[in-house]
Scaffold this active site. Structure first.
Site, PDB file in Angstrom:
ATOM      1  N   ARG A  57       0.806  -1.230   0.000  1.00 54.12           N
ATOM      2  CA  ARG A  57       0.000   0.000   0.000  1.00 54.12           C
ATOM      3  C   ARG A  57       0.835   1.275   0.000  1.00 54.12           C
ATOM      4  NH1 ARG A  57      -2.725  -4.162   1.399  1.00 54.12           N
ATOM      5  NH2 ARG A  57      -0.812  -4.701   2.462  1.00 54.12           N
ATOM      6  N   THR A  58       1.798   1.370   0.883  1.00 53.85           N
ATOM      7  CA  THR A  58       2.521   2.644   0.993  1.00 53.85           C
ATOM      8  C   THR A  58       3.239   2.955  -0.316  1.00 53.85           C
ATOM      9  OG1 THR A  58       2.797   2.233   3.344  1.00 53.85           O
ATOM     10  CG2 THR A  58       4.162   3.969   2.385  1.00 53.85           C
ATOM     11  N   LYS A  87      26.129  -2.617  -0.254  1.00 53.92           N
ATOM     12  CA  LYS A  87      27.603  -2.576  -0.180  1.00 53.92           C
ATOM     13  C   LYS A  87      28.070  -1.910   1.109  1.00 53.92           C
ATOM     14  CE  LYS A  87      27.753  -1.735  -5.178  1.00 53.92           C
ATOM     15  NZ  LYS A  87      28.093  -0.720  -6.182  1.00 53.92           N
ATOM     16  N   ARG A 109      11.126   3.813   2.980  1.00 52.18           N
ATOM     17  CA  ARG A 109      10.790   2.881   4.074  1.00 52.18           C
ATOM     18  C   ARG A 109      12.074   2.188   4.475  1.00 52.18           C
ATOM     19  NH1 ARG A 109       5.883  -1.187   4.128  1.00 52.18           N
ATOM     20  NH2 ARG A 109       4.952   0.780   4.801  1.00 52.18           N
ATOM     21  N   HIS A 137       4.968   5.388  11.495  1.00 49.08           N
ATOM     22  CA  HIS A 137       4.438   5.313  10.125  1.00 49.08           C
ATOM     23  C   HIS A 137       3.475   6.496   9.986  1.00 49.08           C
ATOM     24  CE1 HIS A 137       3.375   3.910   6.301  1.00 49.08           C
ATOM     25  NE2 HIS A 137       3.167   2.620   6.544  1.00 49.08           N
TER      26      HIS A 137
HETATM   27  N1  ASP Z   1       1.639  -2.033   6.286  1.00 56.92           N
HETATM   28  C1  ASP Z   1       1.830  -1.645   7.667  1.00 56.92           C
HETATM   29  C2  ASP Z   1       3.263  -1.279   7.928  1.00 56.92           C
HETATM   30  O1  ASP Z   1       4.038  -1.155   7.010  1.00 56.92           O
HETATM   31  C3  ASP Z   1       1.319  -2.659   8.606  1.00 56.92           C
HETATM   32  C4  ASP Z   1       2.012  -3.976   8.596  1.00 56.92           C
HETATM   33  O2  ASP Z   1       2.919  -4.232   7.807  1.00 56.92           O
HETATM   34  O3  ASP Z   1       1.622  -4.801   9.428  1.00 56.92           O
HETATM   35  O4  ASP Z   1       3.619  -1.070   9.063  1.00 56.92           O
END
Ligand code: ASP
Length: 311
Positions: A57-58, A87, A109, A137
């Site tokens: 999703r993100t 590396k 991320r 998040h």
């Molecule tokens: N998608 C959310 C996260 O990246 C929740 C999860 O992964 O459980 O934190």
């Protein structure tokens, strides 16, 4: 430069503006003609998308959000393997180099807590924290808040039940912090003792005067809840099978729903594994797929807000 690093960095006026803008983008998205107008908004801007951990999703929603705003997106979905991190390059050096390339935002991320803030410390380009380890998040918290606001028209005076692996889940940490900036919310944390909400978040709630309980009694917690926010076991952050076993008691299925008021909503940041039975999806209170959909428009609003401030 405005980075997005923590859920509680947004003040209430700013959140209200973001929600309004998200509704605007959702409406614009309904017709190809208005979509094409939106496309003109940020042409010539570039977003780097750098994901060191898996994401559905993100990453997709940010990349689609950027595309819908007319931006170009350059990135890697597996930065841990396909960038020089493999590396041994530090996050700081990677970001310093990206700063040399004339980009406008870097959405990342990372596996480690605090990496987004470390990146922001050396970056003139906006850093968007798409989840850093188990710490925060923030963009998820904003879309979660938007989903709650959509249903109740307010973010205060709510009874919110958060359940699952609270010790390792970054979404619950960010949402609890964000909700504690509003008055009169009461949070009930449901988990096994080992996977309960961390002391730093509880301290934060205490400081803000947000009341909370910690329990393993689903029946009691669900009675009177406005929002149920369920999460999966974060097995990539710990592999203790015993801990995993403990949370099996916390599966939401039809029988658990008996205790939940009609007006409540059931949220989940997804991915859902088996902690919400598929039979729950049909219940009108289950909003987790809609919640994911909201992420696109809320992230368009956040990108738009960042880019509008650029010279
Ligand atoms: N998608 C959310 C996260 O990246 C929740 C999860 O992964 O459980 O934190």
């Amino acid at each position: 430069m405005r980075h997005i690093l923590r859920a509680d960095q947004f003040d209430h006026d700013e959140l209200a503006r973001l929600f309004g803008r998200a509704i605007f983008f959702m409406e614009q998205d309904q017709h190809i003609k208005t979509r094409r107008n939106t496309l003109k908004l940020h042409q010539g801007r570039i977003m780097v998308s750098m994901f060191y951990e898996p994401s559905t999703r993100t990453r997709f929603s940010f990349e689609i959000a950027a595309a819908k705003l007319g931006m170009a997106v350059i990135g890697t979905e597996n930065a841990a393997e396909f960038s020089s991190a493999a590396k041994g390059e530090t996050i700081e050096d990677t970001v310093r180099v990206l700063n040399e390339y004339g980009v406008d935002a870097i959405c990342m991320r990372t596996k480690e807590d605090g990496h987004a803030a470390r990146a922001a410390a050396v970056s003139n380009v906006a850093i968007i924290n798409g989840g850093d380890g188990k710490a925060e998040h923030p963009t998820q918290a904003v879309l979660d808040a938007y989903t709650i606001y959509q249903k109740f028209g307010r973010l205060d005076t709510l009874q919110v039940v958060m359940g699952g692996d609270l010790a390792h889940g970054r979404t619950v940490r960010s949402l609890a912090k964000l909700l504690s900036t509003y008055k009169n919310n009461h949070i009930i944390f449901i988990s096994t003792p080992e996977l309960q909400m961390s002391a730093d978040v509880l301290k934060y709630l205490d400081k803000n005067g947000t009341t909370y309980e910690q329990t393993d009694d689903i029946e009691k917690a669900f009675t009177g809840a406005d929002v149920v926010y369920w999460t999966r076991l974060q097995l990539e952050r710990h592999s203790d099978a015993k801990l995993a076993h403990g949370t099996q008691a916390f599966t939401i299925d039809k029988s658990t729903l008996r205790y939940l008021p009609k007006k409540a909503i059931i949220m989940h940041p997804l991915p859902r594994v088996n902690e919400i039975a598929a039979e729950v999806d049909k219940d009108p209170r289950a909003v987790y797929f809609k919640q994911a959909g909201n992420g696109l428009y809320v992230r368009m609003a956040m990108l738009d807000a960042i880019l509008k401030e650029l010279p």
